[in-house]
Design an enzyme around this catalytic site. Structure first.
Site, mmCIF file in Angstrom:
data_model
loop_
_atom_site.group_PDB
_atom_site.id
_atom_site.type_symbol
_atom_site.label_atom_id
_atom_site.label_comp_id
_atom_site.label_asym_id
_atom_site.label_seq_id
_atom_site.Cartn_x
_atom_site.Cartn_y
_atom_site.Cartn_z
ATOM 1 N N GLU A 151 17.050 -56.650 5.833
ATOM 2 C CA GLU A 151 17.419 -57.981 6.614
ATOM 3 C C GLU A 151 17.859 -58.064 5.127
ATOM 4 O O GLU A 151 17.723 -57.786 3.422
ATOM 5 C CB GLU A 151 16.560 -59.151 6.410
ATOM 6 C CG GLU A 151 16.992 -60.809 6.423
ATOM 7 C CD GLU A 151 16.150 -61.934 6.634
ATOM 8 O OE1 GLU A 151 15.904 -61.485 7.406
ATOM 9 O OE2 GLU A 151 16.341 -62.284 5.875
ATOM 10 N N THR B 266 21.455 -62.922 7.308
ATOM 11 C CA THR B 266 21.400 -63.903 7.735
ATOM 12 C C THR B 266 22.409 -65.180 7.399
ATOM 13 O O THR B 266 23.459 -64.307 7.180
ATOM 14 C CB THR B 266 20.687 -64.750 6.456
ATOM 15 O OG1 THR B 266 21.453 -64.448 5.190
ATOM 16 C CG2 THR B 266 19.028 -63.573 6.515
ATOM 17 N N ALA C 298 21.864 -72.784 6.636
ATOM 18 C CA ALA C 298 21.439 -73.404 8.381
ATOM 19 C C ALA C 298 22.314 -74.780 8.304
ATOM 20 O O ALA C 298 22.346 -75.948 9.075
ATOM 21 C CB ALA C 298 20.259 -74.049 7.988
ATOM 22 N N HIS D 238 21.893 -62.990 12.495
ATOM 23 C CA HIS D 238 21.431 -64.981 12.212
ATOM 24 C C HIS D 238 22.478 -65.738 12.519
ATOM 25 O O HIS D 238 23.598 -65.577 12.124
ATOM 26 C CB HIS D 238 20.875 -64.768 11.342
ATOM 27 C CG HIS D 238 20.002 -63.995 10.910
ATOM 28 N ND1 HIS D 238 18.788 -64.632 10.049
ATOM 29 C CD2 HIS D 238 19.563 -62.740 11.072
ATOM 30 C CE1 HIS D 238 17.535 -63.362 9.884
ATOM 31 N NE2 HIS D 238 18.576 -62.549 9.936
ATOM 32 N N ARG E 118 16.418 -72.408 14.586
ATOM 33 C CA ARG E 118 16.877 -74.357 14.110
ATOM 34 C C ARG E 118 17.887 -73.960 13.078
ATOM 35 O O ARG E 118 18.825 -74.075 13.163
ATOM 36 C CB ARG E 118 15.981 -74.728 14.592
ATOM 37 C CG ARG E 118 16.394 -75.886 14.764
ATOM 38 C CD ARG E 118 14.661 -76.964 14.687
ATOM 39 N NE ARG E 118 14.319 -76.596 12.877
ATOM 40 C CZ ARG E 118 13.198 -77.160 12.475
ATOM 41 N NH1 ARG E 118 13.033 -78.064 13.220
ATOM 42 N NH2 ARG E 118 12.863 -77.553 11.411
ATOM 43 N N ALA F 280 15.257 -73.841 18.626
ATOM 44 C CA ALA F 280 15.799 -72.621 18.422
ATOM 45 C C ALA F 280 15.750 -72.014 20.194
ATOM 46 O O ALA F 280 17.276 -71.983 20.507
ATOM 47 C CB ALA F 280 15.167 -71.553 18.023
ATOM 48 N N TYR G 232 5.647 -67.274 13.999
ATOM 49 C CA TYR G 232 5.027 -67.512 12.730
ATOM 50 C C TYR G 232 4.041 -66.988 12.410
ATOM 51 O O TYR G 232 3.624 -68.351 13.422
ATOM 52 C CB TYR G 232 5.341 -68.930 12.218
ATOM 53 C CG TYR G 232 7.545 -69.243 11.882
ATOM 54 C CD1 TYR G 232 7.880 -68.956 10.792
ATOM 55 C CD2 TYR G 232 7.466 -69.771 12.891
ATOM 56 C CE1 TYR G 232 8.880 -69.661 10.459
ATOM 57 C CE2 TYR G 232 9.306 -70.053 13.354
ATOM 58 C CZ TYR G 232 10.301 -70.276 12.351
ATOM 59 O OH TYR G 232 11.060 -70.188 11.948
ATOM 60 N N HIS H 44 4.451 -72.126 12.414
ATOM 61 C CA HIS H 44 5.520 -73.227 11.832
ATOM 62 C C HIS H 44 5.217 -73.879 10.970
ATOM 63 O O HIS H 44 4.344 -74.411 10.971
ATOM 64 C CB HIS H 44 6.544 -73.368 12.652
ATOM 65 C CG HIS H 44 7.845 -74.034 12.002
ATOM 66 N ND1 HIS H 44 8.153 -75.514 11.549
ATOM 67 C CD2 HIS H 44 8.923 -73.152 11.201
ATOM 68 C CE1 HIS H 44 9.288 -75.439 11.282
ATOM 69 N NE2 HIS H 44 9.813 -74.100 10.773
ATOM 70 N N GLN I 222 7.653 -64.726 10.235
ATOM 71 C CA GLN I 222 8.017 -64.788 9.266
ATOM 72 C C GLN I 222 7.458 -64.308 8.293
ATOM 73 O O GLN I 222 6.778 -63.438 8.572
ATOM 74 C CB GLN I 222 6.867 -66.245 9.447
ATOM 75 C CG GLN I 222 7.328 -66.773 7.673
ATOM 76 C CD GLN I 222 9.101 -66.512 6.650
ATOM 77 O OE1 GLN I 222 9.423 -66.342 6.770
ATOM 78 N NE2 GLN I 222 9.235 -68.074 7.349
#
Ligand code: FAD
Length: 288
Positions: free
Chosen positions: A17, A49, A52, A79, A109, A125, A146, A150, A177
């Site tokens: 990433e 990435t 948001a 992403h 999300r 999401a 996660y 989460h 994650q």
């Protein structure tokens, strides 16, 4: 290339990433330096990435994906977050992604931004995944998961149910994650498979190579820190080179254990540091 075709059971998938640089002329070139430094390790794909904030004027994620595919000849996943986007924004971005030749989206999300009221079109999401699926474009969609639950979930069971909805909506591959305790990942995998979630799941690994990273990561994602890990960090806190080497060794140890236990894939959070990617990949090259 559609990412799910990489998970054919023959080998562990290795992905990386990266994140787009901040917006100054000086910074823009840094991502190319990162990619130049990373290309030798030949990851199976690179994910990029996206903020948001849902800023449709910022298309750097998609431009970087295009460059990864065209110039570096590697598959890319873009992403995409939805918490601050309306349907029209997503329509615009999907069109741009198609124009860039991007086939793979990691649909998220996104974290809520303090002081900014989220938009109403996409609550989770899974809403975004469903929307992309029905958009008429043929993107392949991945999602996030996660292992240590989460931070906003009511509990592990609710989080797994939410994950199942994500997969039922159309996610064909999941990336986890980051975590430092492999046993948390194995427990999570058992729960996920019992719940009937069958898609490939990559384990998210972040080599911690400086002290500042730890506090940031733990406050952001709530990863638990095993005693073995905290011992290493405190032992070498005042010796940056030793801490770097020990952080790499810890991540390699995690990865060897994950490969031995049949993980579908390893997703390395590189923090745009080619040295980290190169050190890790050279240590596990024969196991790929
Ligand atoms: P969701 O899947 O929507 O989950 C959010 C919460 O809602 C969870 O608590 C879940 O249990 C709950 N939930 C979900 N669906 C339902 C439902 N149907 N009913 C009830 N509850 C539900 N952030 C960025 O801003 N940009 C990035 O590029 C980025 N990349 C990431 C990559 C990975 C691999 C990971 C793991 C995270 C990434 N994040 C990124 C962070 C991510 O945006 C945050 O963790 C965010 O808080 C949750 O996103 P999500 O897509 O997992 O949300």
């Amino acid at each position: 290339m559609k990412i799910s075709s990489l998970f054919n059971g023959e080998k562990t998938v290795f992905s990386l990433e990266v994140f787009p640089p901040k917006k100054t002329m000086e910074d823009v070139s840094t991502i190319y330096k990162t990619l130049d430094g990373i290309k030798a390790v030949k990851p199976d794909f690179i994910s990029v990435t996206y903020g948001a904030g849902g800023n449709t004027a910022d298309l750097s994620t998609f431009e970087i994906c295009r460059v990864i595919e065209e110039r570096y000849n590697m598959p890319a996943i873009a992403h995409l977050t939805c918490v601050n986007s309306e349907k029209g924004d997503i329509d615009y971005i999907l069109k741009k992604l198609k124009e860039c030749g991007i086939e793979n989206i990691l649909a998220l999300r996104g974290d809520k931004i303090e002081g900014v009221a989220p938009k109403n079109d996409f609550k989770y999401a899974s809403d975004l995944i469903e929307y992309i699926k029905n958009s008429g474009h043929s993107f392949e969609i991945s999602g996030a998961c996660y292992p240590e639950v989460h931070t906003e979930a009511e509990g592990p069971v609710e989080d797994i149910f939410a994950l199942k909805k994500k997969v039922e909506a159309g996610a064909q591959h999941l990336i986890s994650q980051l975590f430092f305790d492999n046993s948390a990942f194995y427990t999570f995998m058992e729960r996920v498979r019992i719940a009937g979630i069958k898609v490939p799941i990559e384990a998210g690994i972040m080599p911690v190579v400086n002290i500042g990273q730890i506090e940031r990561m733990v406050s952001m994602c709530g990863a638990s820190l095993p005693r073995k890990f905290t011992k290493i960090m405190s032992r070498f806190a005042d010796n940056p080179q030793a801490l770097f080497d020990a952080g790499i060794a810890y991540a390699v140890d995690q990865i060897v254990d994950l490969i031995s236990n049949g993980a579908d894939g390893i997703h390395l959070y590189t923090m745009n540091n080619p040295l980290v990617a190169n050190r890790i990949f050279s240590a596990i090259d024969s196991m790929r």
